[in-house]
Structure formats: structure tokens, C-alpha cells
Design an enzyme around this catalytic site. Structure first.
Site, PDB file in Angstrom:
ATOM      1  N   GLU A  33      49.175  55.099  65.176  1.00  0.00           N
ATOM      2  CA  GLU A  33      48.682  53.911  64.465  1.00  0.00           C
ATOM      3  C   GLU A  33      48.764  52.768  65.446  1.00  0.00           C
ATOM      4  OE1 GLU A  33      50.280  53.269  60.436  1.00  0.00           O
ATOM      5  OE2 GLU A  33      51.420  55.080  60.871  1.00  0.00           O
ATOM      6  N   CYS A  90      49.976  44.320  62.297  1.00  0.00           N
ATOM      7  CA  CYS A  90      48.752  44.894  62.870  1.00  0.00           C
ATOM      8  C   CYS A  90      47.579  44.619  61.959  1.00  0.00           C
ATOM      9  CB  CYS A  90      48.904  46.367  63.195  1.00  0.00           C
ATOM     10  SG  CYS A  90      49.781  47.284  61.981  1.00  0.00           S
TER      11      CYS A  90
END
Ligand code: ADP
Length: 463
Positions: free
Chosen positions: A238, A272
Site C-alpha cells: 500500500e 496517504c
């Protein structure tokens, strides 16, 4: 309104941490851990893992060979222990990562959700073997716990390498996992920097890697795995994003402004998922930007202990300097549209707004409270969508509109793992709304979703 830190039991506590191995670790000189909000405070020390420790861990690692029901019971016990030790976990997240009260509580909640979700879905299927789990500092408990609990739920042995900025929280988390009954050979902790991560992703004794961090590092890990591991060794990565939001001329301005402020500046932009590039339709841009900068002015920047703080510090001096340089470049080029005042002590960066022609001007993710703004003219959003898709990232995307048809039109075209309409661009829900991106933003499957655990199981295992 400030919480009096002196009244909390952990305000002056010193945590002393070291590798946790199923074997012996040679003693070494510990180094201080810093508090990003307060240069005078050090919450403890860390003894970093050595190359010998990496070898010890790899030799000692052994999958968790008990029935799925037993793994599930232990992981649920870990969740109970997290809840019981909330105060200490909270204090470490706060002092080591500079997280605000609200963010720290949300993070604990997410970590517990991951534990209970993967426990509830623990598969009987056989494990892959030994997993390296490498995690970042921005969710030092939730992401750390999510990766490890998925790997353990499937019965793998885990060697965990937390981010170098947040060794203390990972140490307490692993202690609680062992206390709940996870065997030491099934879970070891190696605090260290990128070199330890590199050693743990380029060794043939490792069978799979779960990684959350930058896209650059994910690409290095993929190359190291390709050179050293079996062709089928899973990489679950990720990574970053260049997340955009489109505000068209039909959007509700108050709603859009609040969503933008939260999406770009909450957690000091260190998510993020955070909004990086805002597209505003040109015919509303003047008054809309005025409303947006007015809302920025109302943000309070300061100590994470205060319940009225909106923006706390960024993680460390290196991060602060990088973001400050980016803002300085924009200032020199006359593109700095708005900026708040930064406090003097600690690694704070005040929110700022920077003009860009389009998302294509942005070379990389700036991991801080910096919002970029572009305007667009066309009634058809396809040019904007093409520009966003052309970045190659695909993590989060926000849309503010009152044209119903437009929602479907954009949804069909945008490349993004998570899309948010007429709300802030924040959050995921373990189980029902899992989180993850595509393209440069990650390999999938989404964390906390139905397909994630399968990646931690042998692909030919019966299900
Ligand atoms: P950021 O610090 O921007 O979140 P990084 O990708 O640098 O992103 O860091 C994420 C995690 O990856 C950290 O735990 C870091 O120590 C680790 N790491 C950094 N370089 C490497 C590497 N070459 N191999 C494996 N892990 C690494």
C-alpha cells in the site's frame, strides 16, 4: 482547554525498547526517541536491530500451527488488551508521533477493528510461511497491527519492521500480542531503518512481504523479492497517492470547504488518503477561494494535547524541512496563495495553499498540510479526470457536485481505490468499506476487505 499533561500517568514515562526475538539479541547502545511536538521531551530510547538480529529472527521464525479457532481467540484477546491498555498506547502515539487526541483515539479504534475482523475471518488454510511486515510512522499502531494480524490470522510467522520514527508503540503492541498468547517464534520485532527492511525483503528464508510506505520503496522491495524469493512470493503493498478533489459550480460551498479543510489538513496532511490537489470550477473560483482561505485562517496550530488544536506537528525535522522547501519554491515562483503562521518550537508546518496549473505540475506527494489548487473551465470534467488518471496514482478521489448524473459519469472514469462524494476524503471502515489504491498507489487487495486475508494464505490451499 489544554489537557494538563502532568496529570497523566505517562507524561514523563520513559519507554526503553529493543528487538524482540525468539532467541538472544546482543546488547547495544540505545538511542533517544524524539517527541515532534516538543524538542525538550524524549519519550524513551530504542536499541536498533543489528544484522545478527535479522539472522536470528529468520532462523527462529516458525508458523503458528494451531487451529484457526485458537488463532482467532488469541487475536480477540489482543484486541481486549489493546482496549485495556488504551491509556498507555494513547500516550505513546501522542508523544512519539505527535498525534492529536482525536487522531490517536481513531487510530486505536481502527487497530482493534482490524484485530477483530481478521480474527472473525481466520482461515483454516495453510500459511505461506514467514512474512516480513514493514510499516510506516503515520499510522504506527493501526497499519502495523493490520498487517501483522492478517498474517497471523492465516497462521504465518511474522517478522515485523516498524518505521524508525515510531519504535516505541510497536514494541508495546508486540508485548501485548505475546501476552495474549501469540508464540514468540510466530512474531518477532526488529526496530530499524531501511537497511533492516532491505535485509528482510531480500532473503530467501522470507516467503512473503506486506508493506505500507512510499511507492519508491515498494518498487525496491519488488525488485529485491524478484531476485531472491520464489516467483510466487506475495507482495502486498500500500503506497502513496496524488489525491484530487473536484468542486464544480453546483457544489454546496460550505460543505465543500469543510470537506477540503478536513481532507487536506487533518493529521497535518500526513495521511496517504489526504487531499493534495483541488480542482475548482472557474466561474465560482473567486468567492470559493476566499471562503476557503477564511476557513484556513480559523485553524489552530499547536500542541497535540489541546482539544482545540486542529493541526499538530509533522513527524520530524527532515519531514518539516522537505515541506518547508516545497513551500519556499512556490513562494519564490509567486504561487503561494495563502499561508498561516508556524509555531517556533517543535516540527510544525502551518497549512498553506499553492497554485498549480494542474495535477500534472506536481512531481511527488508532499506529505504535509499543503494543498494545491487549480481551476478548470470546461462543463465536461473529462479533461480534469484524464489529468488525474495520468498521474498513475489511484488512491482517493473526492467530488463535490449536485448534478446526480455527474457522480456516475466520474465514478466510471476515475482511477481511484476509494471515492468520496459530497463529504470529506477521509477514512475507511474495516469490513464494509476497505481501503486501498491502484496503479502506483498499491497492489491491492484492500486492507480490511474480503480478499486481503487470502493473500496471506498458500494459493493452492483448500478454502
Ligand atoms: P515514508 O517514510 O515516506 O513513509 P518509506 O517507504 O521510506 O516511506 O518507509 C516506509 C517503511 O519502509 C519504513 O518502515 C522504512 O524503514 C522502510 N524502508 C525504507 N527503505 C526500505 C528498503 N529499501 N527496503 C525495505 N524497507 C524499507
Amino acid at each position: 482547554d489544554a489537557i494538563d499533561a502532568a496529570r497523566t500517568p505517562y507524561a514523563t514515562h520513559q519507554w526503553q525498547v529493543a528487538p524482540i526475538l525468539a532467541g538472544t539479541s546482543a546488547p547495544k547502545d540505545p538511542e533517544p526517541v524524539t517527541n515532534p511536538a516538543d524538542p525538550a521531551d524524549s519519550p524513551g530510547t530504542v536499541a536498533w536491530a543489528s544484522a545478527a538480529d535479522v539472522d536470528t529472527a529468520l532462523e527462529a521464525a516458525k508458523p503458528w500451527g494451531v487451529p484457526a479457532s485458537e488463532r482467532a481467540a488469541v487475536l480477540n484477546k489482543v484486541a481486549d488488551l489493546y482496549e485495556e491498555n488504551f491509556g498507555e498506547l494513547f500516550a505513546i502515539i501522542h508523544r512519539e508521533a505527535g498525534k492529536m487526541v482525536f487522531d490517536a483515539v481513531a487510530e486505536l479504534r481502527e487497530a482493534v477493528d482490524f484485530l477483530r475482523y481478521y480474527a472473525a475471518n481466520a482461515p483454516e488454510a495453510t500459511p505461506v510461511g514467514t512474512f516480513t511486515c514493514i510499516s510506516p510512522w503515520n499510522f504506527p499502531l493501526a497499519i502495523f497491527t493490520g498487517q501483522i494480524s492478517a498474517a497471523l490470522a492465516a497462521g504465518n510467522a511474522v517478522i515485523s519492521k516498524p518505521a524508525e520514527q515510531t519504535p516505541l508503540i510497536s514494541h508495546l503492541a508486540v508485548q501485548l500480542m505475546h501476552r495474549a498468547g501469540v508464540p514468540k517464534e510466530a512474531l518477532q520485532l526488529l526496530p530499524g531503518a531501511g537497511d533492516v527492511g532491505a535485509a528482510l525483503t531480500s532473503d530467501s528464508r522470507v516467503d512473503g512481504v506486506a508493506f505500507t510506505g512510499s511507492t519508491d520503496t515498494a518498487l525496491k522491495i519488488r525488485a529485491a523479492m524478484a531476485a531472491n524469493m520464489a516467483p510466487g512470493a506475495p507482495l502486498i503493498a500500500e503506497t502513496g497517492g496524488l489525491n484530487a478533489m473536484i468542486v464544480d459550480s453546483t457544489a454546496l460551498p460550505e460543505q465543500a470547504v469543510q470537506a477540503i479543510i478536513e481532507s487536506a489538513f487533518q493529521s497535518a496532511g500526513q495521511r496517504c488518503s489526504a487531499l493534495r490537489c483541488l480542482y475548482v470550477q472557474e466561474d465560482i473560483a473567486g468567492p470559493f477561494i476566499e471562503m476557503l482561505t477564511g476557513a484556513m485562517d480559523a485553524l489552530s496550530i499547536g500542541t497535540p494535547w489541546s482539544l482545540s488544536t486542529d493541526v499538530g506537528p509533522v513527524i520530524d525535522e527532515e519531514a518539516r524541512q522537505g515541506i518547508a522547501d516545497h513551500i519556499q519554491t512556490a513562494r519564490a515562483e509567486g504561487r503561494l496563495m495563502h499561508e498561516l503562521k508556524t509555531p517556533n518550537a517543535g516540527t510544525f508546518i502551518a497549512p498553506s495553499l499553492i497554485r498549480v496549473n494542474g495535477i500534472g505540475d506536481m512531481e511527488r506527494e508532499i506529505f504535509g498540510p499543503v494543498l494545491h489548487l487549480a481551476t478548470f473551465r470546461s462543463e465536461n470534467l473529462d479533461d480534469v479526470i484524464d489529468a488525474i488518471n495520468a498521474t498513475g496514482y489511484g488512491l482517493t478521489f473526492g467530488l463535490q457536485t449536485r448534478i446526480d448524473d455527474r457522480v456516475q459519469h466520474v465514478t466510471d472514469r476515475i482511477h481511484a481505490g476509494n471515492m468520496y462524494v459530497n463529504r470529506n476524503q477521509i477514512g475507511a471502515i474495516v469490513g464494509s468499506q476497505p481501503f486501498g489504491g491502484e496503479g502506483l498507489s498499491g497492489t491491492g487487495p484492500k486492507a480490511g476487505g474480503p480478499h486481503y486475508l487470502a493473500r496471506f494464505c498458500r494459493h493452492d490451499a483448500p478454502r
